[in-house]
Write a protein that holds these residues in place. Structure first.
Motif, mmCIF file in Angstrom:
data_model
loop_
_atom_site.group_PDB
_atom_site.id
_atom_site.type_symbol
_atom_site.label_atom_id
_atom_site.label_comp_id
_atom_site.label_asym_id
_atom_site.label_seq_id
_atom_site.Cartn_x
_atom_site.Cartn_y
_atom_site.Cartn_z
ATOM 1 N N LYS A 72 1.006 4.184 -3.184
ATOM 2 C CA LYS A 72 1.044 5.299 -2.591
ATOM 3 C C LYS A 72 1.792 6.547 -3.166
ATOM 4 O O LYS A 72 1.728 7.424 -3.703
ATOM 5 N N LEU A 119 3.303 11.730 3.560
ATOM 6 C CA LEU A 119 3.699 10.533 3.834
ATOM 7 C C LEU A 119 4.728 10.088 5.302
ATOM 8 O O LEU A 119 4.894 9.167 5.589
ATOM 9 N N ASP A 127 0.915 -1.335 0.212
ATOM 10 C CA ASP A 127 -0.053 0.093 -0.112
ATOM 11 C C ASP A 127 0.873 1.330 0.104
ATOM 12 O O ASP A 127 0.429 2.225 -0.606
ATOM 13 N N ARG A 128 1.941 1.290 0.691
ATOM 14 C CA ARG A 128 2.848 2.386 1.014
ATOM 15 C C ARG A 128 3.571 2.515 -0.542
ATOM 16 O O ARG A 128 3.579 3.943 -0.826
ATOM 17 N N GLU A 129 4.160 1.413 -1.073
ATOM 18 C CA GLU A 129 4.725 1.492 -2.159
ATOM 19 C C GLU A 129 3.794 2.173 -3.373
ATOM 20 O O GLU A 129 4.056 3.144 -4.289
#
Length: 142
Positions: free
Chosen positions: A98, A117, A94-96
């Motif tokens: 985003k 972030l 999810d972070r990648e």
């Protein structure tokens, strides 16, 4: 062009590819609804002797025959590229995802991505590089 820059270019052009597909659909529909009809033969002045002449009917038939085919091939190529990108993005956390979304799809600077972030700009740059390197083998035929 190296692979890293090629993947970046595809990501930056992702939204444009979707728009181009929609425009191709519109152009194909326009070509299918467009009909000029019969006209007279036009003999245009040539700079060198030739036996070639152009007929508006022939020109229309050539365009009606080949342009939609070319547009459909272009559309298919874009759809394949989009699907490859979508498949590759599916493996990201999810972070990648985003980071990619903010940086490439929304065109936000690394500094602003880092602020959103709550990361450092250097960390965003490092993660982004790892992501792009991961995507190279999935998006490009290497």
């Amino acid at each position: 062009m190296n692979y890293y820059k090629a993947v970046e270019a595809m990501l930056y052009g992702y939204k444009a590819m979707h728009a181009e597909i929609k425009n191709i659909d519109l152009e194909i529909a326009e070509l299918e609804n467009q009909y000029q009809g019969c006209g007279s033969i036009s003999y245009e002045e040539k700079s060198a002797p030739t036996n070639k002449f152009n007929s508006p009917v022939e020109n229309e038939m050539i365009e009606r025959r080949y342009k939609p085919e070319w547009l459909k091939k272009r559309k298919h190529k874009l759809e394949v590229q989009i699907e490859k990108i979508d498949n590759a993005l599916g493996i990201l956390s999810d972070r990648e995802y985003k980071i990619i979304e903010l940086r490439y799809f929304e065109n936000i600077s690394n500094k602003d991505v880092a602020a959103r972030l709550e990361l450092t700009e250097q960390r965003v740059s490092e993660v982004k590089s790892k992501i792009i390197n991961k995507l190279i083998s999935l998006v490009l035929v290497v």
